[in-house]
Design a protein around this motif. Sequence first.
Motif, PDB file in Angstrom:
ATOM      1  N   GLY A 182       0.796  -1.213   0.000  1.00  0.00           N
ATOM      2  CA  GLY A 182       0.000   0.000   0.000  1.00  0.00           C
ATOM      3  C   GLY A 182       0.831   1.267   0.000  1.00  0.00           C
ATOM      4  O   GLY A 182       0.280   2.364   0.057  1.00  0.00           O
ATOM      5  N   TRP A 183       2.136   1.130  -0.053  1.00  0.00           N
ATOM      6  CA  TRP A 183       3.034   2.280  -0.097  1.00  0.00           C
ATOM      7  C   TRP A 183       3.951   2.155  -1.302  1.00  0.00           C
ATOM      8  O   TRP A 183       4.438   1.070  -1.614  1.00  0.00           O
ATOM      9  CB  TRP A 183       3.880   2.356   1.171  1.00  0.00           C
ATOM     10  N   VAL A 184       4.199   3.261  -1.989  1.00  0.00           N
ATOM     11  CA  VAL A 184       5.135   3.288  -3.115  1.00  0.00           C
ATOM     12  C   VAL A 184       6.215   4.330  -2.814  1.00  0.00           C
ATOM     13  O   VAL A 184       5.950   5.347  -2.176  1.00  0.00           O
ATOM     14  CB  VAL A 184       4.433   3.614  -4.454  1.00  0.00           C
ATOM     15  N   ARG A 185       7.414   4.038  -3.286  1.00  0.00           N
ATOM     16  CA  ARG A 185       8.516   4.972  -3.083  1.00  0.00           C
ATOM     17  C   ARG A 185       8.310   6.176  -3.991  1.00  0.00           C
ATOM     18  O   ARG A 185       8.155   6.042  -5.197  1.00  0.00           O
ATOM     19  CB  ARG A 185       9.843   4.288  -3.379  1.00  0.00           C
ATOM     20  N   HIS A 186       8.319   7.357  -3.403  1.00  0.00           N
ATOM     21  CA  HIS A 186       8.046   8.581  -4.137  1.00  0.00           C
ATOM     22  C   HIS A 186       9.332   9.286  -4.542  1.00  0.00           C
ATOM     23  O   HIS A 186       9.472   9.714  -5.687  1.00  0.00           O
ATOM     24  CB  HIS A 186       7.167   9.510  -3.286  1.00  0.00           C
ATOM     25  N   SER A 187      10.271   9.428  -3.617  1.00  0.00           N
ATOM     26  CA  SER A 187      11.521  10.115  -3.932  1.00  0.00           C
ATOM     27  C   SER A 187      12.622   9.637  -2.983  1.00  0.00           C
ATOM     28  O   SER A 187      12.370   9.014  -1.975  1.00  0.00           O
ATOM     29  CB  SER A 187      11.351  11.634  -3.804  1.00  0.00           C
ATOM     30  N   GLY A 188      13.828   9.984  -3.333  1.00  0.00           N
ATOM     31  CA  GLY A 188      14.971   9.619  -2.500  1.00  0.00           C
ATOM     32  C   GLY A 188      16.062   9.009  -3.333  1.00  0.00           C
ATOM     33  O   GLY A 188      15.943   8.942  -4.550  1.00  0.00           O
ATOM     34  N   PRO A 189      17.125   8.635  -2.759  1.00  0.00           N
ATOM     35  CA  PRO A 189      17.428   8.514  -1.341  1.00  0.00           C
ATOM     36  C   PRO A 189      17.862   9.845  -0.727  1.00  0.00           C
ATOM     37  O   PRO A 189      18.381  10.733  -1.403  1.00  0.00           O
ATOM     38  CB  PRO A 189      18.570   7.515  -1.298  1.00  0.00           C
ATOM     39  N   TYR A 190      17.632   9.970   0.586  1.00  0.00           N
ATOM     40  CA  TYR A 190      18.050  11.107   1.386  1.00  0.00           C
ATOM     41  C   TYR A 190      18.986  10.599   2.465  1.00  0.00           C
ATOM     42  O   TYR A 190      18.950   9.431   2.836  1.00  0.00           O
ATOM     43  CB  TYR A 190      16.839  11.777   2.046  1.00  0.00           C
ATOM     44  N   ASN A 191      19.778  11.507   3.013  1.00  0.00           N
ATOM     45  CA  ASN A 191      20.726  11.095   4.071  1.00  0.00           C
ATOM     46  C   ASN A 191      20.242  11.480   5.461  1.00  0.00           C
ATOM     47  O   ASN A 191      21.010  11.451   6.415  1.00  0.00           O
ATOM     48  CB  ASN A 191      22.113  11.685   3.810  1.00  0.00           C
ATOM     49  N   ASN A 192      18.963  11.861   5.594  1.00  0.00           N
ATOM     50  CA  ASN A 192      18.435  12.230   6.902  1.00  0.00           C
ATOM     51  C   ASN A 192      16.997  11.747   7.033  1.00  0.00           C
ATOM     52  O   ASN A 192      16.327  11.464   6.044  1.00  0.00           O
ATOM     53  CB  ASN A 192      18.523  13.739   7.118  1.00  0.00           C
ATOM     54  N   ALA A 193      16.517  11.666   8.276  1.00  0.00           N
ATOM     55  CA  ALA A 193      15.184  11.130   8.536  1.00  0.00           C
ATOM     56  C   ALA A 193      14.074  12.127   8.222  1.00  0.00           C
ATOM     57  O   ALA A 193      12.900  11.770   8.313  1.00  0.00           O
ATOM     58  CB  ALA A 193      15.082  10.697   9.990  1.00  0.00           C
ATOM     59  N   GLY A 194      14.413  13.335   7.847  1.00  0.00           N
ATOM     60  CA  GLY A 194      13.401  14.321   7.474  1.00  0.00           C
ATOM     61  C   GLY A 194      13.128  14.325   5.988  1.00  0.00           C
ATOM     62  O   GLY A 194      12.256  15.061   5.526  1.00  0.00           O
ATOM     63  N   CYS A 195      13.864  13.517   5.245  1.00  0.00           N
ATOM     64  CA  CYS A 195      13.757  13.476   3.776  1.00  0.00           C
ATOM     65  C   CYS A 195      13.890  14.880   3.166  1.00  0.00           C
ATOM     66  O   CYS A 195      13.105  15.277   2.308  1.00  0.00           O
ATOM     67  CB  CYS A 195      12.461  12.800   3.336  1.00  0.00           C
ATOM     68  N   ARG A 196      14.883  15.619   3.653  1.00  0.00           N
ATOM     69  CA  ARG A 196      15.139  16.968   3.139  1.00  0.00           C
ATOM     70  C   ARG A 196      16.533  17.022   2.550  1.00  0.00           C
ATOM     71  O   ARG A 196      17.469  16.404   3.055  1.00  0.00           O
ATOM     72  CB  ARG A 196      15.023  17.997   4.257  1.00  0.00           C
ATOM     73  N   ASP A 197      16.686  17.809   1.504  1.00  0.00           N
ATOM     74  CA  ASP A 197      18.016  18.074   0.947  1.00  0.00           C
ATOM     75  C   ASP A 197      18.644  19.221   1.706  1.00  0.00           C
ATOM     76  O   ASP A 197      18.006  20.234   1.954  1.00  0.00           O
ATOM     77  CB  ASP A 197      17.918  18.444  -0.530  1.00  0.00           C
ATOM     78  N   TYR A 198      19.878  19.052   2.107  1.00  0.00           N
ATOM     79  CA  TYR A 198      20.579  20.139   2.801  1.00  0.00           C
ATOM     80  C   TYR A 198      21.696  20.646   1.952  1.00  0.00           C
ATOM     81  O   TYR A 198      22.410  20.052   1.328  1.00  0.00           O
ATOM     82  CB  TYR A 198      21.133  19.669   4.147  1.00  0.00           C
TER      83      TYR A 198
END
Length: 63
Positions: free
Chosen positions: A47-63
């Motif tokens: 019921g879940w699909v991967r939308h974006s990523g990978p990220y290096n943090n748990a907030g799924c934000r680009d720094y």
Amino acid sequence: MNKRLLLSLFAALCISLSLSAAPAPFYQWQSLATGRFMCSANNPGEGWVRHSGPYNNAGCRDY
């Protein structure tokens, strides 16, 4: 006995320094039922699909 203990401790230290663990990549997942998003390093299940990523943090934000 003391010399053997020191030698084994030194060997254990050398082995532990050579091991390295990388952080798990985080992905943004989208619910197929509600359309909501969540950030997780693990697949949340059916019921879940991967939308974006990978990220290096748990907030799924680009720094």
